[in-house]
Design a protein around this motif. Structure first.
Motif, PDB file in Angstrom:
ATOM      1  N   PHE A  74      94.300  24.645  -3.121  1.00  0.00           N
ATOM      2  CA  PHE A  74      95.663  24.763  -2.586  1.00  0.00           C
ATOM      3  C   PHE A  74      96.237  23.376  -2.313  1.00  0.00           C
ATOM      4  O   PHE A  74      97.348  23.038  -2.741  1.00  0.00           O
ATOM      5  CB  PHE A  74      95.633  25.600  -1.306  1.00  0.00           C
ATOM      6  CG  PHE A  74      96.955  25.702  -0.592  1.00  0.00           C
ATOM      7  CD1 PHE A  74      97.891  26.652  -0.960  1.00  0.00           C
ATOM      8  CD2 PHE A  74      97.262  24.850   0.469  1.00  0.00           C
ATOM      9  CE1 PHE A  74      99.105  26.752  -0.305  1.00  0.00           C
ATOM     10  CE2 PHE A  74      98.470  24.947   1.134  1.00  0.00           C
ATOM     11  CZ  PHE A  74      99.394  25.907   0.745  1.00  0.00           C
ATOM     12  N   PHE A  75      95.477  22.538  -1.623  1.00  0.00           N
ATOM     13  CA  PHE A  75      95.957  21.199  -1.293  1.00  0.00           C
ATOM     14  C   PHE A  75      95.877  20.264  -2.498  1.00  0.00           C
ATOM     15  O   PHE A  75      96.673  19.333  -2.621  1.00  0.00           O
ATOM     16  CB  PHE A  75      95.181  20.628  -0.105  1.00  0.00           C
ATOM     17  CG  PHE A  75      95.431  21.365   1.167  1.00  0.00           C
ATOM     18  CD1 PHE A  75      96.657  21.263   1.807  1.00  0.00           C
ATOM     19  CD2 PHE A  75      94.473  22.198   1.717  1.00  0.00           C
ATOM     20  CE1 PHE A  75      96.921  21.969   2.971  1.00  0.00           C
ATOM     21  CE2 PHE A  75      94.715  22.903   2.881  1.00  0.00           C
ATOM     22  CZ  PHE A  75      95.946  22.794   3.514  1.00  0.00           C
ATOM     23  N   GLU A  77      96.686  21.042  -5.520  1.00  0.00           N
ATOM     24  CA  GLU A  77      97.917  21.222  -6.286  1.00  0.00           C
ATOM     25  C   GLU A  77      99.123  20.640  -5.557  1.00  0.00           C
ATOM     26  O   GLU A  77     100.052  20.124  -6.184  1.00  0.00           O
ATOM     27  CB  GLU A  77      98.130  22.711  -6.584  1.00  0.00           C
ATOM     28  CG  GLU A  77      97.114  23.267  -7.560  1.00  0.00           C
ATOM     29  CD  GLU A  77      97.598  24.520  -8.259  1.00  0.00           C
ATOM     30  OE1 GLU A  77      98.534  25.171  -7.743  1.00  0.00           O
ATOM     31  OE2 GLU A  77      97.057  24.840  -9.331  1.00  0.00           O
ATOM     32  N   ILE A  78      99.119  20.720  -4.235  1.00  0.00           N
ATOM     33  CA  ILE A  78     100.198  20.094  -3.463  1.00  0.00           C
ATOM     34  C   ILE A  78     100.198  18.582  -3.703  1.00  0.00           C
ATOM     35  O   ILE A  78     101.253  17.979  -3.945  1.00  0.00           O
ATOM     36  CB  ILE A  78     100.048  20.397  -1.957  1.00  0.00           C
ATOM     37  CG1 ILE A  78     100.436  21.860  -1.680  1.00  0.00           C
ATOM     38  CG2 ILE A  78     100.907  19.453  -1.111  1.00  0.00           C
ATOM     39  CD1 ILE A  78     100.211  22.300  -0.254  1.00  0.00           C
ATOM     40  N   THR A 123     100.009  17.941   6.358  1.00  0.00           N
ATOM     41  CA  THR A 123      99.733  19.306   6.798  1.00  0.00           C
ATOM     42  C   THR A 123      98.897  19.166   8.054  1.00  0.00           C
ATOM     43  O   THR A 123      97.719  18.778   7.977  1.00  0.00           O
ATOM     44  CB  THR A 123      98.957  20.107   5.738  1.00  0.00           C
ATOM     45  OG1 THR A 123      99.742  20.211   4.555  1.00  0.00           O
ATOM     46  CG2 THR A 123      98.655  21.514   6.252  1.00  0.00           C
ATOM     47  N   ASP A 150     103.832  23.019   4.815  1.00  0.00           N
ATOM     48  CA  ASP A 150     103.242  24.292   5.234  1.00  0.00           C
ATOM     49  C   ASP A 150     102.474  24.191   6.547  1.00  0.00           C
ATOM     50  O   ASP A 150     101.422  24.783   6.716  1.00  0.00           O
ATOM     51  CB  ASP A 150     102.323  24.844   4.142  1.00  0.00           C
ATOM     52  CG  ASP A 150     102.179  26.359   4.262  1.00  0.00           C
ATOM     53  OD1 ASP A 150     103.182  27.013   4.597  1.00  0.00           O
ATOM     54  OD2 ASP A 150     101.086  26.885   4.011  1.00  0.00           O
ATOM     55  N   ASP A 278      96.368  32.914  -2.176  1.00  0.00           N
ATOM     56  CA  ASP A 278      96.190  31.681  -2.944  1.00  0.00           C
ATOM     57  C   ASP A 278      95.077  31.865  -3.986  1.00  0.00           C
ATOM     58  O   ASP A 278      94.037  32.463  -3.704  1.00  0.00           O
ATOM     59  CB  ASP A 278      95.868  30.460  -2.063  1.00  0.00           C
ATOM     60  CG  ASP A 278      96.980  30.174  -1.068  1.00  0.00           C
ATOM     61  OD1 ASP A 278      98.152  30.324  -1.446  1.00  0.00           O
ATOM     62  OD2 ASP A 278      96.660  29.811   0.075  1.00  0.00           O
ATOM     63  N   ASN A 294     100.289  34.154  -4.827  1.00  0.00           N
ATOM     64  CA  ASN A 294     100.361  32.786  -5.348  1.00  0.00           C
ATOM     65  C   ASN A 294     101.505  32.012  -4.699  1.00  0.00           C
ATOM     66  O   ASN A 294     102.678  32.324  -4.893  1.00  0.00           O
ATOM     67  CB  ASN A 294     100.560  32.818  -6.872  1.00  0.00           C
ATOM     68  CG  ASN A 294     100.446  31.427  -7.476  1.00  0.00           C
ATOM     69  OD1 ASN A 294      99.688  30.600  -6.991  1.00  0.00           O
ATOM     70  ND2 ASN A 294     101.207  31.181  -8.523  1.00  0.00           N
ATOM     71  N   GLY A 295     101.147  31.004  -3.916  1.00  0.00           N
ATOM     72  CA  GLY A 295     102.163  30.117  -3.359  1.00  0.00           C
ATOM     73  C   GLY A 295     102.518  29.041  -4.373  1.00  0.00           C
ATOM     74  O   GLY A 295     101.643  28.551  -5.079  1.00  0.00           O
ATOM     75  N   THR A 297     102.465  25.982  -5.059  1.00  0.00           N
ATOM     76  CA  THR A 297     101.903  24.788  -4.427  1.00  0.00           C
ATOM     77  C   THR A 297     102.391  23.476  -5.029  1.00  0.00           C
ATOM     78  O   THR A 297     102.717  22.534  -4.294  1.00  0.00           O
ATOM     79  CB  THR A 297     100.364  24.851  -4.490  1.00  0.00           C
ATOM     80  OG1 THR A 297      99.967  25.238  -5.814  1.00  0.00           O
ATOM     81  CG2 THR A 297      99.826  25.864  -3.512  1.00  0.00           C
ATOM     82  N   MET A 300     105.813  22.905  -3.946  1.00  0.00           N
ATOM     83  CA  MET A 300     105.851  22.480  -2.541  1.00  0.00           C
ATOM     84  C   MET A 300     105.655  20.971  -2.432  1.00  0.00           C
ATOM     85  O   MET A 300     106.360  20.302  -1.676  1.00  0.00           O
ATOM     86  CB  MET A 300     104.758  23.195  -1.740  1.00  0.00           C
ATOM     87  CG  MET A 300     105.020  24.660  -1.483  1.00  0.00           C
ATOM     88  SD  MET A 300     103.657  25.391  -0.563  1.00  0.00           S
ATOM     89  CE  MET A 300     103.898  24.617   1.033  1.00  0.00           C
TER      90      MET A 300
END
Length: 341
Positions: A74-75, A77-78, A123, A150, A278, A294-295, A297, A300
């Motif tokens: 998740f992070f 991809e951010i 975050t 987020d 996620d 699916n966020g 990411t 974001m």
């Protein structure tokens, strides 16, 4: 031996100040003199020191990025989204991983301030109770733009980009209900975090809207870690009145669930349905088609970086609170189905 500005000045027959004007592109310098300086720079293979430049300009071309779990896709991809925009603007990134540790986060913030960075994308790590005064004063006194990804810091107004967690949890729970499930267990994240609270709200809302009573026996409190989800899943599988589906509120906890399923020979969805929050690409690679929320990411990260650049380019925008909420997407792969048992 490294080449200095003094060496350039001697080679070009000019003062140190004139060389600095050319390097920083500030102040008037005759074209002939400029060309002589640039020639000396090439011949001496001079590379400007980023540290020295930051001392003279009181800032660097660098952005700080602080995340709680660098090993979480998740992070990852951010960070990818942040990096894409940073490259477009020729900005560098300094990345800190806090391991969800408040002391590490405070240390990272203080180090970034010492590095004269231009801004921070963060975050926040959620504390056990409230954000303490030391943490809040550190954020407030950075003196540079702070953008949240987020993660809400309720006591201060920071711009940021967020996911609609209530909608995501509602859609996931509703998908299980539409598949025929009425006994749906939930494994939450850390309940001191805003996303976990919102996801619990979305779960309960979907049950209530479908006239299904909220059974507290089916709500299990996790911590976003796969270890806790593993133990909780073991508990769920031992229940006398077992649920027919589990909604898991983080991608890393999905891994814990799948480990427990594997050890207990539980098939998905034949023995137990499951949806996660996620995605985890690795599950697709090994053929585990797990449905998930699916966020966006990467988007974001891109939006967060653009908010920061907007703050840097337009100081007036620092006074404007900009909070952008993105909608998650439900991705069904079959693990949500109810198989008659």
């Amino acid at each position: 031996m490294s080449v200095t500005i003094n060496d350039i000045a001697r080679a070009a027959g000019v003062s140190r100040t004139t060389v600095s004007r050319v390097l920083n592109d500030s102040g008037y310098v005759k074209e002939e003199t400029r060309n002589n300086i640039l020639k000396a720079i090439r011949e001496l293979n001079y590379t400007p020191s980023a540290i020295a430049r930051s001392l003279s300009t009181n800032k660097t071309n660098t952005i700080g990025v602080i995340v709680p779990e660098i090993n979480n896709p998740f992070f990852g991809e951010i960070i990818k989204g942040i990096g894409q925009v940073a490259d477009e603007y020729n900005l560098n990134l300094i990345l800190f991983n806090t391991d969800d540790n408040r002391k590490k986060e405070l240390k990272a913030l203080k180090l970034l301030k010492e590095q004269r960075i231009q801004g921070v994308i963060i975050t926040p790590t959620y504390p056990e109770d409230d954000f303490d005064s030391n943490y809040l004063s550190t954020l407030e006194n950075l003196g540079i733009p702070v953008i949240l990804i987020d993660g809400h810091v309720e006591c201060f107004n920071f711009s940021g980009v967020f996911i609609d967690h209530i909608k995501g949890a509602y859609d996931g729970t509703n998908a299980l209900i539409e598949a025929g499930h009425k006994k749906i267990a939930l494994i939450t994240g850390c309940m001191n975090s805003r996303p976990a609270k919102d996801r619990l709200i979305g779960y309960k809302k979907a049950l209530i809207m479908n006239n299904i009573p909220v059974d507290e026996n089916y709500i299990f409190y996790g911590d976003y870690k796969h270890e806790s989800a593993y133990e909780i899943t073991k508990q769920i599988l031992e229940m006398k009145d077992k649920p027919t589906a589990i909604f898991v509120m983080s991608n890393m906890m999905i891994l814990g669930c799948m480990k427990a399923f594997y050890e207990e020979n539980i098939r998905v969805p034949e023995d137990m349905a499951i949806i996660g929050f996620d995605k985890i690409e690795a599950l697709n690679i090994v053929g585990m088609n797990i449905s998930f929320i699916n966020g966006p990411t990467i988007e974001m990260g891109r939006i967060g970086m653009k908010l920061l650049i907007d703050n840097l380019e337009n100081k007036e925008s620092n006074k404007e609170l900009k909070r952008i909420t993105l909608l998650p997407k439900l991705v069904l792969k079959g693990s949500e189905k109810l198989i008659k048992r």
